[in-house]
Structures are given as C-alpha cells and as structure tokens.
Design an enzyme around this catalytic site. Structure first.
Site, mmCIF file in Angstrom:
data_model
loop_
_atom_site.group_PDB
_atom_site.id
_atom_site.type_symbol
_atom_site.label_atom_id
_atom_site.label_comp_id
_atom_site.label_asym_id
_atom_site.label_seq_id
_atom_site.Cartn_x
_atom_site.Cartn_y
_atom_site.Cartn_z
ATOM 1 N N CYS A 26 50.826 14.530 28.896
ATOM 2 C CA CYS A 26 49.396 15.023 28.603
ATOM 3 C C CYS A 26 48.787 15.607 30.008
ATOM 4 O O CYS A 26 49.625 15.582 30.952
ATOM 5 C CB CYS A 26 48.730 13.685 28.460
ATOM 6 S SG CYS A 26 48.656 12.319 29.724
ATOM 7 N N CYS A 29 49.498 13.440 33.276
ATOM 8 C CA CYS A 29 51.001 13.574 33.786
ATOM 9 C C CYS A 29 51.024 14.790 34.662
ATOM 10 O O CYS A 29 51.528 14.647 35.836
ATOM 11 C CB CYS A 29 51.667 13.781 32.455
ATOM 12 S SG CYS A 29 52.044 12.512 31.379
ATOM 13 N N ASP A 421 42.706 57.360 37.157
ATOM 14 C CA ASP A 421 43.554 58.456 37.796
ATOM 15 C C ASP A 421 43.943 59.605 37.078
ATOM 16 O O ASP A 421 43.906 59.422 35.694
ATOM 17 C CB ASP A 421 44.782 58.167 38.719
ATOM 18 C CG ASP A 421 45.520 59.094 39.592
ATOM 19 O OD1 ASP A 421 45.040 60.140 40.002
ATOM 20 O OD2 ASP A 421 46.778 59.162 39.259
ATOM 21 N N ASP A 617 49.062 55.382 38.876
ATOM 22 C CA ASP A 617 50.461 55.214 38.552
ATOM 23 C C ASP A 617 51.195 54.432 39.562
ATOM 24 O O ASP A 617 52.316 54.350 39.455
ATOM 25 C CB ASP A 617 51.010 56.559 38.761
ATOM 26 C CG ASP A 617 50.941 57.671 39.893
ATOM 27 O OD1 ASP A 617 50.572 56.789 40.873
ATOM 28 O OD2 ASP A 617 51.092 58.514 40.093
ATOM 29 N N ASP A 621 48.127 55.372 44.460
ATOM 30 C CA ASP A 621 46.690 54.803 44.133
ATOM 31 C C ASP A 621 46.723 53.299 44.672
ATOM 32 O O ASP A 621 45.829 52.388 44.334
ATOM 33 C CB ASP A 621 46.630 54.661 42.681
ATOM 34 C CG ASP A 621 46.521 56.234 42.102
ATOM 35 O OD1 ASP A 621 45.678 57.098 42.776
ATOM 36 O OD2 ASP A 621 47.151 56.499 41.023
#
Length: 725
Positions: A26, A29, A421, A617, A621
């Site tokens: 749970c 834990c 772009d 790409d 960039d």
C-alpha cells in the site's frame, strides 16, 4: 519549468541504483521504504513505485547496493538489484498468489453456507474453527509477517490493518466457541482474507500488464547475431558485438544492434519501436535501429552503437525514468499515506469505544471496528498515480512517443501555445537546390563548385542538398560555422562565406541589391543562400525548395482543436516562412531567428503568460526546447533529441505532437480519477462501517474492488488511439 529539459541525468559524481522491492502492499509501504532509504548518507533522491514494485535511488558514488538493501530490510521489506529476470520472478509470485487464493476460497466457501441458506444449513463449531484457522494462518499468514515487520519498524501499513481486523473477528469467534455461545463470526475473518487475496491477485496481474512496455522493448532484440568474419559468418551473443563489427541480417530476423547498411536496400518493420504501421525502406548508408524486423532481403550492416547504448536500450531507460518519477500531485497522496494508518487505527478504536458506550454487545462493537479497519486499507491510494503513469508511458512508447518525466503531464495539461520549428519539423527537412543565380560575368558552374566546397562537411539540411547536387566537390579549408548565419571557409586560397540574408547584410553586401534580387524569389516560398567574398562582394544566390510534410496541415488542425495557438519559429527567411504559414494555416510567424533569438522569443511568450510547447528536431533547437514549458523533439533528430526534450517523437509525423499532448492530458485525467476513486471509497465507506452499516465481508470486497477499479481504469489507457496511429 524552464529547466525541465536539462535536468534528467544526475551529475557524474552520483550513481543511479534500481532495486526490486518485495512485500509492499500500500501507499504506507511506499512512504516507509522511501523514508528508510533517504536516511542513508549520500542519498540524493528516492522514488519508490508501488505499481512496478521498484525503487530508483540517486546517490553519491560511495553508496552501494548492499547498504540500500540493508536499509530496505530494516524497514521490513525485501530488496534486490533489478535484473532482466524480473518478469520470471513476477510470474512465480502470481502463481503463488493464485495457489494461496485457491486454498483460501476452498476453505472459506463452506463457512458461507449457513448465511447463504438463511440458517437452514448449520456447520459444527469445530469444523468452522478448523476451516477458519486454515485461512487465518495459511493464506492470512503473510499479513501477520508483514504487519509485524511494519510495527517493528515503527510504522503501519495495510497488513497491520488486515491482521488486526481479521484477528479481532477470528479471536472473538474463538472466545465465543470456547464459551459455547454464539453467534460465531469465523466467516467474517476467512472471507475478508479471501477477498483481499483475490484483490491482490487481480492487482498483481494488472500491474504486470501495465508495466510490460520496457520488457516488450527488450524482447525485440535477438540474443544471437551473425557476425561476418574472414572465414564466413559466425554466430555470437549480441552482448559481444562492438562498433565496427559487420553483421548479416536475414529476412524474418530482427536487427541485433543499431547498425548502418553497407550496401543495398531493404524494407524494415519498425512498428514496435516507432509506432510506424508500414514497413520503411532503408538504403545504403542509413542507420537501422536494433529490434527492426527485416522483411525482404539479406543485408550486411556495420554496428554503430556500444553494447547497452542502442536506441532500444536508451528508450527503455527513458521509460523506466518516467515510470519511476512522480508528478506534483503525488506529494498529496504521499502526505496522506504517511498519516493514514495511525488515523484509521484511532477511528477503529473510537468506533469500538462508541458502540460499547452506547450499550451494544461486544460482538457488535468488534465487528464494526473490524469493518473500519478492513475497508480503509490504503492500497488504491498507493496505486492511483503510478498505475496511470506506468500504463500511460507504455502506451505512449507503443505509439512512438517517449515521455521522460511525470512532470510533463502537468506541463502538457497547461499548454496553450505550440511553437513549431520549420525545417525537418513541418517540412521534410530535405530541401533541394532548384536554381542558382550568379552575378553578372560569373559562371553558374563556378558558384556551384564554391558553394559545394563550403558545404562538403556540413550537417545543415542545405549543406546536404548542395552535396546531393554536386557530390564530388573537394572540401574547403579552415571551415567554421557562423551560428544562425552560415559558414566561412577558404576555397582556392580565397576566404568565402555562404549563408542567409543576415550574414550577407552583416558582411557588407549591398542591401538594396539584395532586396531587389530576393523579393520575387522569396514570395514563392523558397529559401536563399548567398555566396560572398569576405569583403561583402556578392557572387551568387542559391535557391532551395523544401516541401511541407504530408500531414503537416492535419497536425496544425489537431493542435488547434486542443485549444492551442499554433506558431512558426524558424531561422528561414520571411518569404519562405510566411508561404508555409499560409499553406498550413498557422496563427503567427517569427522568421530569421538564430538559436539565441529562438530562445528569446520563447521566453518572451512565457513572460506574457503563455504556457509554451516548443517542437523542434532536437539539433539546433536545444536552447528553445529547454526554455519552453514543454519541449517536444521530433523524429529526424531522434538520437540527439533523446537528450534534448522531455517528450521525444520517434517518427517524422507532426500529428504526433497533438497525439502527445492529448495522451498526456488523458493520463493526467486518469491519474486524478484514480485518486478520486481511492479517496471516495474511504470517504463513504469508513463512516458507513463505523455506524455498523457494512459488515467485514462487504468491507473486504469494497477494499479489493477499490484497488482493482483504480488499476482497471488505468488499463483503459491501453485502448487509446491517436491520429497518427
């Protein structure tokens, strides 16, 4: 959020440890294991995942697996380094769960006969005691063992609640049986354990289903490769391959490592890697990813990646990183989980005392308290967030979308502006040289030769276009890149420059002549490069054309349908940029922007209150991708993009941008739904149980149902389909 794209890998002085954690049940834990690991000196961060039963620890170089495993053991759980054998271990665990569930169900079923028959069937008390004892100390033993470990560590967990609750019902029945009085409640304790066991069994199966994505990637790569030697072709283990080895791949076989085709061409099925449904043609010189399925011909390829560094390996690590991460909302769940068990124990004691003070029988008070303990188990609370993230990131990877951090979900939800772009993103990124305009008295062939020499070693798409037009040009000397403008180099003893209008203007070219020369050409949507001497003398103009990607317009429409403004941000000229914008229906255009200006424009948008996703790409960039609230790197620059942006699109299909945003929003919505259901069961169920309106069996069923429903809702994500699917 601006630094999200640059913050994925730990510093070189730190190491990442991956552990498989055993015994977690749970949210409490998870909190306990994280707390124990964080106490180790040198540990920088810890992320424990209940859905994958794993822990990822970033720590100083001196921290060892042994120390980490000892800390987990001190918290009451088992741990071991994660290995490729995890799926087999999970299968064995599920088999054990199924066996214990079968024992519990067979022993519990007879105990229900008196209740189901309305009292017409009565079982001897001794038989009921025997059957209940089998369940309590057989399938139920795990709750005592785990609960004791939890208490010994000074905390509580689901196991504590179940152990106390079922022991109370069982003990009350044993006492009444010894005193020869009734009624007996053996069925309550036995059926509760059976139902919880059923819930755990279904939960384990669902968790395994949700976490298959990384294992599926690993299974794509074969174990054996055919290496070409002087004596022929010899088989060897894939792990023994090295860059430079020549391998042979035959039809129907998967490529064992990232490799470059030596000669010839063939079709490869990459669907399980990139999500591309149709086989793709790869020709000589192209790199084929490990895991791609050869379709039609035998080819020889040269290995280009070190062992463990193939695209599949890196993708698997990214998916694991995403599945180990936590979105901001998880902090709320973690805070609640830390206090949950102690608060529930107090509520159960208050329920017991309240019923006794109201004059109710001891059995009535105990059963009400047991119902509170059982229905309140915080399993669903611990599963809600990781289940959605594990399933969602796996689904994304199957569709060619890599999400590398759960924080992305929050960023994607808020995005209102998407900036694309141009070259390689909305266009094919493969411009062709369509015209050369020399100045009067200069031969066109000489302009071509000079421009090709300057571009012979360049990586820019225009440089590749020039090499295609004149492939045998000797490279220029002393070539240097002028960022955002072009290149400088020496050809035939003369310093020359090749670049955009900005470079020409800064060099001293006649701006009036440039304007007259380029006005008509740029209106056609083409891109221009200017060849100049160092003193600004214009020698000629080269005209390039790049076509929009097949689905670029569909991508813009889909992004706008998500409520986002769509912009173009490019280093290309105004004419080419505006022509593309008109064709695709973009909302705004910023042209002639070098990498520094691109980042500044993204920052300006964010300063105006926009939440910006930048799509590029991943090559030139990177600064803009990092500055944006959400960076999205697309196909053609995948290898670089894996280190450049929090979302990576593995195909050159711009529709994946809208798919990525839509899926991220869907995952976030599923995450919130899971947390809602985890809370609502307790908000409604605990008061009903405290007031005696739910018996322990119904509470046990509700508790099991809460976990299964949360996981089931997360697994619905696997049905998601995007526009580019």
């Amino acid at each position: 959020m601006a630094d999200i794209a640059t913050d994925y890998h730990p510093p070189a002085t730190k190491m990442v440890h991956d552990l498989a954690i055993e015994g977690m049940t749970c949210a409490s834990c998870v909190a306990r294991v994280e707390k124990s690991l964080k106490r180790i000196e040198g540990v920088a961060s810890v992320a424990v995942n209940l859905a994958t039963e794993s822990a990822r620890i970033e720590a100083a170089a001196g921290v060892t697996d042994v120390a980490l495993i000892a800390a987990v053991a001190k918290a009451g759980y088992g741990a071991r380094p994660r290995t490729a054998a995890e799926p087999q271990a999970e299968t064995k665990e599920i088999s054990r769960d199924a066996a214990m569930l079968g024992i519990a169900a067979l022993a519990s079923a007879p105990l229900l006969l008196p209740m189901l028959s309305g009292g017409a069937i009565a079982l001897p008390g001794g038989l009921m005691l025997a059957l209940a004892s089998i369940v309590q100390f057989g399938p139920g033993l795990r709750f005592y063992v785990a609960g004791w470990k939890s208490l010994r560590a000074g905390t509580g967990s689901m196991d504590v609640l179940v152990a106390i609750g079922t022991s109370a019902a069982y003990g009350l029945s044993v006492f009444d049986f010894a005193a020869q009085r009734g009624p007996l409640y053996f069925e309550a304790s036995a059926v509760v354990i059976t139902l919880i066991r059923l819930g755990k069994y279904l939960e384990h199966r669902a968790k395994r289903s949700a976490a298959r994505s990384v294992g599926a990637l690993a299974s794509l790569r074969p174990d054996i490769a055919h290496r070409v030697t002087r004596d022929g072709v010899a088989d060897l283990a894939v792990a023994a391959l090295s860059p430079g080895d020549v391998i042979e791949v035959r039809p129907g076989e998967r490529v064992p490592a990232d490799a470059r085709i030596n000669d010839g061409a063939g079709l490869f099925d990459e669907q399980h890697i990139t999500g591309e449904a149709l086989p793709v043609l790869r020709e000589a010189g192209a790199t084929v990813m490990a895991g791609a399925l050869a379709q039609d011909t035998a080819l020889r390829l040269t290995v280009v990646a070190e062992p463990g560094q193939s695209m599949i390996d890196r993708m698997a690590r990214l998916i694991e990183d995403a599945q180990a991460s936590k979105p901001p909302i998880q902090r709320l769940a973690d805070t609640i989980a830390a206090w949950f068990v102690p608060v529930i124990l107090l509520i159960a004691l208050a329920t017991l005392a309240g019923w006794l003070l109201a004059g109710a029988a001891t059995s009535t008070a105990v059963i009400a308290a047991v119902s509170v303990l059982v229905i309140a188990c915080p399993c669903a609370l611990g599963l809600a967030t990781p289940a959605a993230i594990v399933t969602g990131t796996g689904v994304a990877a199957r569709h060619g979308i890599l999400i590398r951090d759960a924080v992305v979900l929050e960023a994607a939800h808020r995005v209102d502006t998407v900036v694309f772009d141009k070259t390689g993103t909305l266009t094919e990124g493969k411009p062709e040289l369509v015209a050369v305009q020399p100045m009067p008295g200069i031969a066109e062939s000489w302009i071509r030769a000079l421009a090709s020499a300057l571009s012979a070693t360049g990586t820019h798409p225009l440089a590749r276009a020039l090499r295609d037009a004149l492939p045998d040009a000797a490279p220029a000397e002393q070539v240097s890149v002028i960022a955002g403008r072009g290149v400088r180099g020496t050809v035939e003893g003369e310093i020359l420059l090749l670049g955009n209008a900005r470079l020409a203007t800064e060099t001293g070219a006649d701006t009036a002549a440039l304007a007259a020369l380029t006005a008509k050409i740029e209106r056609d949507g083409t891109t221009l490069s200017f060849l100049l001497r160092e003193n600004g003398t214009l020698l000629g103009v080269l005209v390039f054309a790049d076509t929009a990607r097949l689905h670029a317009r569909d991508a813009v429409v889909a992004v706008r349908a998500l409520g986002c403004t769509v912009m173009l941000l490019t280093g290309d000229n105004q004419g080419a940029a505006r022509a593309l914008a008109r064709d695709l229906g973009l909302d705004d255009v910023i042209a002639e922007a070098d990498p520094i200006r691109k980042r500044a424009e993204i920052k300006a948008l964010r300063d105006r209150g926009r939440v910006v996703a930048m799509v590029g790409d991943g090559i030139n960039d990177a600064a803009a991708l990092a500055e944006a609230d959400l960076g999205i790197a697309i196909g053609s620059g995948v290898d670089t993009a894996l280190d450049a942006a929090p979302i990576v699109l593995l195909r050159d299909d711009p529709r994946l941008v809208a798919d990525a945003l839509a899926l991220a929003r869907r995952v976030r919505r599923t995450l919130w739904q899971g947390l809602f259901w985890a809370f609502i069961y307790n908000v409604i169920g605990i008061p009903l149980a405290a007031f005696g309106l739910l018996n322990p069996m119904v509470s046990g069923a509700a508790m099991a149902a809460s976990s299964v429903s949360v996981l089931g809702n997360a697994l619905l994500l696997r049905r998601w389909r995007g526009q580019a699917s």
